[in-house]
Scaffold this active site. Structure first.
Site, PDB file in Angstrom:
ATOM      1  N   GLU A  41       0.884  -1.175   0.000  1.00  0.00           N
ATOM      2  CA  GLU A  41       0.000   0.000   0.000  1.00  0.00           C
ATOM      3  C   GLU A  41       0.913   1.214   0.000  1.00  0.00           C
ATOM      4  O   GLU A  41       1.456   1.586   1.045  1.00  0.00           O
ATOM      5  CB  GLU A  41      -0.892  -0.025   1.250  1.00  0.00           C
ATOM      6  CG  GLU A  41      -1.868  -1.196   1.297  1.00  0.00           C
ATOM      7  CD  GLU A  41      -3.075  -0.976   0.399  1.00  0.00           C
ATOM      8  OE1 GLU A  41      -3.412   0.167   0.085  1.00  0.00           O
ATOM      9  OE2 GLU A  41      -3.689  -1.981  -0.012  1.00  0.00           O
ATOM     10  N   CYS A  68      -1.961   9.686   2.355  1.00  0.00           N
ATOM     11  CA  CYS A  68      -1.540   9.096   1.084  1.00  0.00           C
ATOM     12  C   CYS A  68      -2.506   9.434  -0.037  1.00  0.00           C
ATOM     13  O   CYS A  68      -2.114   9.504  -1.191  1.00  0.00           O
ATOM     14  CB  CYS A  68      -1.423   7.585   1.240  1.00  0.00           C
ATOM     15  SG  CYS A  68      -2.932   6.817   1.832  1.00  0.00           S
TER      16      CYS A  68
HETATM   17  P1  NAD Z   1       8.153   4.727   5.018  1.00  0.00           P
HETATM   18  O1  NAD Z   1       8.160   3.923   3.781  1.00  0.00           O
HETATM   19  O2  NAD Z   1       9.296   5.619   5.297  1.00  0.00           O
HETATM   20  O3  NAD Z   1       8.016   3.769   6.304  1.00  0.00           O
HETATM   21  C1  NAD Z   1       7.018   2.779   6.422  1.00  0.00           C
HETATM   22  C2  NAD Z   1       7.509   1.659   7.324  1.00  0.00           C
HETATM   23  O4  NAD Z   1       8.680   1.085   6.742  1.00  0.00           O
HETATM   24  C3  NAD Z   1       7.909   2.113   8.736  1.00  0.00           C
HETATM   25  O5  NAD Z   1       7.455   1.142   9.655  1.00  0.00           O
HETATM   26  C4  NAD Z   1       9.427   2.150   8.679  1.00  0.00           C
HETATM   27  O6  NAD Z   1      10.036   1.848   9.915  1.00  0.00           O
HETATM   28  C5  NAD Z   1       9.754   1.055   7.672  1.00  0.00           C
HETATM   29  N1  NAD Z   1      10.991   1.351   6.932  1.00  0.00           N
HETATM   30  C6  NAD Z   1      11.510   2.563   6.620  1.00  0.00           C
HETATM   31  N2  NAD Z   1      12.654   2.424   5.921  1.00  0.00           N
HETATM   32  C7  NAD Z   1      12.866   1.093   5.779  1.00  0.00           C
HETATM   33  C8  NAD Z   1      13.881   0.310   5.145  1.00  0.00           C
HETATM   34  N3  NAD Z   1      14.900   0.876   4.530  1.00  0.00           N
HETATM   35  N4  NAD Z   1      13.776  -1.043   5.200  1.00  0.00           N
HETATM   36  C9  NAD Z   1      12.741  -1.632   5.810  1.00  0.00           C
HETATM   37  N5  NAD Z   1      11.760  -0.938   6.438  1.00  0.00           N
HETATM   38  C10 NAD Z   1      11.806   0.399   6.425  1.00  0.00           C
HETATM   39  O7  NAD Z   1       6.772   5.541   4.983  1.00  0.00           O
HETATM   40  P2  NAD Z   1       6.227   6.590   6.030  1.00  0.00           P
HETATM   41  O8  NAD Z   1       7.063   7.822   5.954  1.00  0.00           O
HETATM   42  O9  NAD Z   1       6.011   5.947   7.347  1.00  0.00           O
HETATM   43  O10 NAD Z   1       4.773   6.888   5.413  1.00  0.00           O
HETATM   44  C11 NAD Z   1       4.573   7.784   4.369  1.00  0.00           C
HETATM   45  C12 NAD Z   1       4.419   7.098   3.034  1.00  0.00           C
HETATM   46  O11 NAD Z   1       3.471   6.061   3.118  1.00  0.00           O
HETATM   47  C13 NAD Z   1       3.899   8.023   1.949  1.00  0.00           C
HETATM   48  O12 NAD Z   1       4.534   7.741   0.727  1.00  0.00           O
HETATM   49  C14 NAD Z   1       2.429   7.672   1.867  1.00  0.00           C
HETATM   50  O13 NAD Z   1       1.814   8.002   0.644  1.00  0.00           O
HETATM   51  C15 NAD Z   1       2.472   6.212   2.114  1.00  0.00           C
HETATM   52  N6  NAD Z   1       1.197   5.731   2.644  1.00  0.00           N
HETATM   53  C16 NAD Z   1       0.436   4.903   1.883  1.00  0.00           C
HETATM   54  C17 NAD Z   1      -0.801   4.476   2.358  1.00  0.00           C
HETATM   55  C18 NAD Z   1      -1.689   3.566   1.557  1.00  0.00           C
HETATM   56  O14 NAD Z   1      -2.639   3.043   2.123  1.00  0.00           O
HETATM   57  N7  NAD Z   1      -1.441   3.336   0.289  1.00  0.00           N
HETATM   58  C19 NAD Z   1      -1.238   4.884   3.608  1.00  0.00           C
HETATM   59  C20 NAD Z   1      -0.413   5.716   4.357  1.00  0.00           C
HETATM   60  C21 NAD Z   1       0.797   6.129   3.867  1.00  0.00           C
END
Ligand code: NAD
Length: 477
Positions: free
Chosen positions: A223, A257
């Site tokens: 997602e 998002c």
């Molecule tokens: P992110 O991708 O930075 O982090 C998400 C999760 O991944 C966190 O738990 C984080 O600890 C983990 N993570 C971060 N870097 C990692 C790595 N290198 N390896 C493994 N795990 C890692 O996202 P965010 O900043 O928490 O959220 C914002 C993003 O999420 C935006 O792009 C937004 O559009 C998207 N989002 C999508 C939805 C959806 O339903 N499609 C909903 C909410 C947010």
């Protein structure tokens, strides 16, 4: 400062992760065999405890990003409660083996689909709706009969600690386990051969998750995010469009998002639309949003700096601030901002904004807009405001997106009968309701032979009669 900080991330120990994973692998068959009544009882218990913690959930979200309690109720409480109730109401039907018809050539048999749990699954969630984006997939995973390991975001630390408390109060660790932590914890979890990974976050990290999953051929639901455009055509009700786009752009301080990332408005309506958005900003947040409790904050300094740089870049390239543009880095504050006259290569038109900044782009011809949208990554959502059925269908038929609203923004998320998710860069797979249940299930096709069928007549040795028989089968069945 009360907004979240990522200074002291406590990573989970790899040995402990392995211990829990082994426990889940041993327990997954037992959980797979749970009945409708068992799963229903688990979801009911979760719902009861979740609602008991409603005041603490409101408090944690306030500490993390000054989110107003009513906004928490709508986007963190109602959403989860509704998903739980919807699942409780439909699970019996979803779990039932689904009979399907069998082709005539296979007479004497019956066929059905069994929805069996994938087994042991991992849920990795983001910070922007910390509770909803953890508990909604959890409900789907439990409904489908899985054991679940959860890794929330480290950024909203108050919410992350509270979720641990809720999970541990409801579940035994061999069924649902929870690891707080950051990238290191996530990386260690991703090495394990889970039966499914459900990840919500950025497209960049989504690629890391998918690459890790590929090593074990683990299936994924991703997602993700991206830039979701809104189109307001010349027939649209401009005041209504301004009210709804302003609500969805500034809700959660733009950190959604499916927020309307940027707005395309027909040039004949641009001035009217800008004036209306200004009117609604004032109505919602007065002349000074920094003093209004209804207006949240950017989650941390890193994200504040990121959006500040986008604004600087836009202004350097000729962007015109029509409203707002006030920043206070000590409070992670950015006022509700409207910006026009953007250069195509500005960061605001290239990167996901994820903040309270609304770029407005005037257009002459709808085909220009469609061409622009189609030249970019497939968005998570695409919105159209119009009174013209022809224009609405033209836009829907000539673009691609994970989901859409006509004459609204973001609200499609709340209809659990709709699949929620992206397409390509904005995601893989769908969530919520039956789509979430199916994401965590293996649709197992079962064919059962009752009496001998035509295949018995086609066994070797082959001869002319058998050739005629297969010719007839190809022609008529
Ligand atoms: P992110 O991708 O930075 O982090 C998400 C999760 O991944 C966190 O738990 C984080 O600890 C983990 N993570 C971060 N870097 C990692 C790595 N290198 N390896 C493994 N795990 C890692 O996202 P965010 O900043 O928490 O959220 C914002 C993003 O999420 C935006 O792009 C937004 O559009 C998207 N989002 C999508 C939805 C959806 O339903 N499609 C909903 C909410 C947010």
């Amino acid at each position: 400062m009360s907004t979240a900080t990522i200074d002291k991330v406590q990573e989970a120990e790899e040995k402990e992760i392995q211990r829990i994973f082994n426990l889940h692998m041993q327990n997954k068959q037992e959980v797979r065999n749970t009945t409708y009544a068992d799963r229903r009882a688990k979801i009911k218990k979760l719902l009861k405890v979740y609602l008991k913690y409603r005041p603490q959930i409101r408090e944690a979200c306030y500490k993390d990003f000054k989110k107003h309690p009513i906004e928490v109720d709508l986007t963190e409480i109602y959403s989860v409660v509704h998903e739980a109730k919807h699942t409780l109401n439909h699970l019996h039907k979803w779990m039932k083996p689904q009979k399907v018809s069998t082709p005539l050539a296979l007479f004497g048999s019956s066929s059905k689909i069994l929805y069996q749990s994938k087994g042991t699954v991992l849920i990795i969630s983001p910070w922007n709706f910390p509770f909803t984006l953890t508990f909604e997939p959890l409900i789907s995973a439990i409904a489908a009969g899985n054991t679940v390991i959860i890794k929330p975001s480290e950024i909203t630390s108050n919410s992350a600690s509270l979720m641990k408390k809720i999970i541990e109060e409801v579940f035994d660790e061999k069924e649902v386990a929870y690891f707080e932590g950051g990238v290191e914890t996530s990386t260690n979890l991703l090495k394990l051969p889970f039966n499914h990974i459900f990840f919500t976050g950025s497209p960049g990290v989504g690629k890391i998750v998918m690459a890790a999953a590929a090593k074990n051929l683990t299936s994924v639901t991703l997602e993700l995010g991206g830039k979701s455009p809104t189109i307001i055509d010349e027939t649209a009700n401009i005041d209504m469009a301004a009210k709804r786009t302003s609500w969805s752009k500034f809700l959660n301080n733009g950190q959604i998002c499916i927020a309307p990332d940027h707005i395309f408005v027909h040039e004949s309506k641009k001035d009217e639309y800008i004036a209306s958005v200004k009117k609604y900003i004032k109505k919602f947040f007065s002349d000074d949003a920094s003093k209004e409790s209804s207006y949240g904050r950017i989650v941390n300094q890193m994200h504040h700096q990121r959006i500040s740089k986008y604004l600087e870049d836009a202004i350097e390239k000729g962007g015109k601030i029509e409203a707002g543009g006030k920043l206070d880095k000590t409070q992670n504050y950015i006022s509700p901002t409207i910006i026009t006259n953007l250069s195509e290569d500005s960061d605001l038109l290239q990167e996901e904004i994820f903040g309270p900044v609304m770029p407005i782009i005037a257009y002459k011809d709808i085909d220009e807009v469609i061409e622009k949208i189609n030249s970019k990554e497939t968005p998570l959502a695409l919105y159209i405001y119009s009174k013209s059925k022809k224009n609405i269908n033209y836009v829907l038929n000539n673009t691609s997106a994970g989901g859409s609203c006509v004459n609204h923004n973001a609200i499609h998320y709340f209809n659990n009968n709709l699949p929620f998710g992206g397409s390509n860069n904005s995601g893989i797979g769908k969530a919520k309701g039956i789509f979430g249940f199916q994401a965590f299930s293996n649709a197992r096709g079962v064919y059962q032979q009752h009496i001998p069928n035509a295949l018995e007549l086609l066994l070797p040795p082959y001869n002319d009669f058998k050739q005629k028989l297969i010719d007839l089968t190809i022609k008529y069945f």
